[in-house]
Motif scaffolding. Sequence first.
Motif, mmCIF file in Angstrom:
data_model
loop_
_atom_site.group_PDB
_atom_site.id
_atom_site.type_symbol
_atom_site.label_atom_id
_atom_site.label_comp_id
_atom_site.label_asym_id
_atom_site.label_seq_id
_atom_site.Cartn_x
_atom_site.Cartn_y
_atom_site.Cartn_z
ATOM 1 N N ALA A 67 0.878 -0.898 -0.062
ATOM 2 C CA ALA A 67 -0.252 0.280 -0.226
ATOM 3 C C ALA A 67 0.953 1.074 -0.024
ATOM 4 O O ALA A 67 1.992 1.354 0.654
ATOM 5 C CB ALA A 67 -1.115 0.379 1.037
ATOM 6 N N THR A 68 0.412 2.551 -0.701
ATOM 7 C CA THR A 68 1.333 3.470 -0.539
ATOM 8 C C THR A 68 0.589 4.410 0.530
ATOM 9 O O THR A 68 -0.452 4.423 0.651
ATOM 10 C CB THR A 68 0.892 3.948 -1.637
ATOM 11 N N ILE A 69 1.569 4.416 1.357
ATOM 12 C CA ILE A 69 1.552 6.182 2.576
ATOM 13 C C ILE A 69 1.919 6.852 2.055
ATOM 14 O O ILE A 69 3.312 7.104 1.990
ATOM 15 C CB ILE A 69 2.371 4.520 3.646
ATOM 16 N N ASN A 70 1.526 7.559 3.147
ATOM 17 C CA ASN A 70 1.885 9.460 3.311
ATOM 18 C C ASN A 70 1.358 9.941 4.235
ATOM 19 O O ASN A 70 0.745 9.790 4.603
ATOM 20 C CB ASN A 70 1.031 10.298 1.477
ATOM 21 N N VAL A 71 3.030 9.706 5.073
ATOM 22 C CA VAL A 71 2.516 10.922 6.793
ATOM 23 C C VAL A 71 3.149 11.516 6.789
ATOM 24 O O VAL A 71 3.360 12.533 7.661
ATOM 25 C CB VAL A 71 2.492 9.210 7.620
ATOM 26 N N ARG A 139 7.099 7.365 10.235
ATOM 27 C CA ARG A 139 7.610 7.813 8.797
ATOM 28 C C ARG A 139 8.155 6.835 7.155
ATOM 29 O O ARG A 139 8.843 6.069 7.274
ATOM 30 C CB ARG A 139 8.384 9.226 9.267
ATOM 31 N N SER A 140 7.713 7.452 5.967
ATOM 32 C CA SER A 140 8.323 6.572 5.605
ATOM 33 C C SER A 140 10.202 7.531 4.984
ATOM 34 O O SER A 140 10.833 6.726 4.232
ATOM 35 C CB SER A 140 7.547 6.554 4.395
ATOM 36 N N GLN A 141 9.797 8.658 4.829
ATOM 37 C CA GLN A 141 10.860 9.778 4.032
ATOM 38 C C GLN A 141 11.951 9.954 5.457
ATOM 39 O O GLN A 141 11.387 10.483 6.296
ATOM 40 C CB GLN A 141 10.150 11.241 3.617
ATOM 41 N N VAL A 142 12.719 9.705 4.842
ATOM 42 C CA VAL A 142 14.023 9.981 6.233
ATOM 43 C C VAL A 142 14.257 11.492 6.131
ATOM 44 O O VAL A 142 14.309 11.899 5.049
ATOM 45 C CB VAL A 142 15.179 9.364 6.729
#
Length: 242
Positions: A67-71, A139-142
């Motif tokens: 699934a695509t996540i965006n937090v 979070r997916s983006q560090v």
Amino acid sequence: MRFFVAREQIVGNEVTLVGSDVSHIRTVLRLKAGDSIQVISDSGQCLTVRLVEVNTKEVKGEITASATINVESPLAVHLGQALIKGNKFDVILRKSVELGVRSITPLMTERCVVKTNRTEGKVERWKKIALESCKQCGRSQVPEVAKNIETLETFCRENEHQDLKLVFWELEEKKTLKDIKPDVQPDSVAVLIGPEGGFSLAEIERAGQYGFQTVSLGPRILRAETAPVVALALLQSLWGDL
Ligand code: SAH
């Protein structure tokens, strides 16, 4: 608990975990073949992975769902944080990752109690802390941790293009964040927070030359490790996703 993997760890439907993730899966979580874990890829996909092989060197699994996540917040907050004593900088780092910061730049300012500019090992450690915090808060983006400890002026220059530029100053008596009414919703904001001893007047003026406006966080003086947490929460509430 979510695991982070780089692109090269995913080949087709197969995911390979290595290093500390292996011992975490084997000895801490005590997972075995057949169990499932959540894995975040660096492209922001959340993968459900069923473990196929668990050995001492690596863990292999197959993707069963994705699934695509965006937090990530629509507001990119770039924090210029003066170095502070002991492990308090680590605390700020963790909390600002939780609060969705986009980048953190450690700053050496006039009144920093920490005097060393030596970065050996430090930045690596900070990057690791940022990654750990991302895992914990999903979070997916560090967030980026600056490669070097910068000066206030360098930070101001590099962030001149941000939509909002704020320097939090305990001697600003009038203007709070509520008083800032941008014409359009800002997408990015650069934030300066001082050390235990605060910013000098010269530093406030220098930041002003780069378009940074002074802002108050209320009538009480907050500790250096409290100020960025409050500032980030308020900014995310006003223009981000809180
Ligand atoms: N040395 C100062 C306090 C510094 S607090 C004194 O004792 O007077 C550390 C940093 O937190 C400050 O540089 C500022 O960036 C921020 N800060 C703390 N309280 C604040 C407030 N009430 N308004 C705006 N910024 C604040």
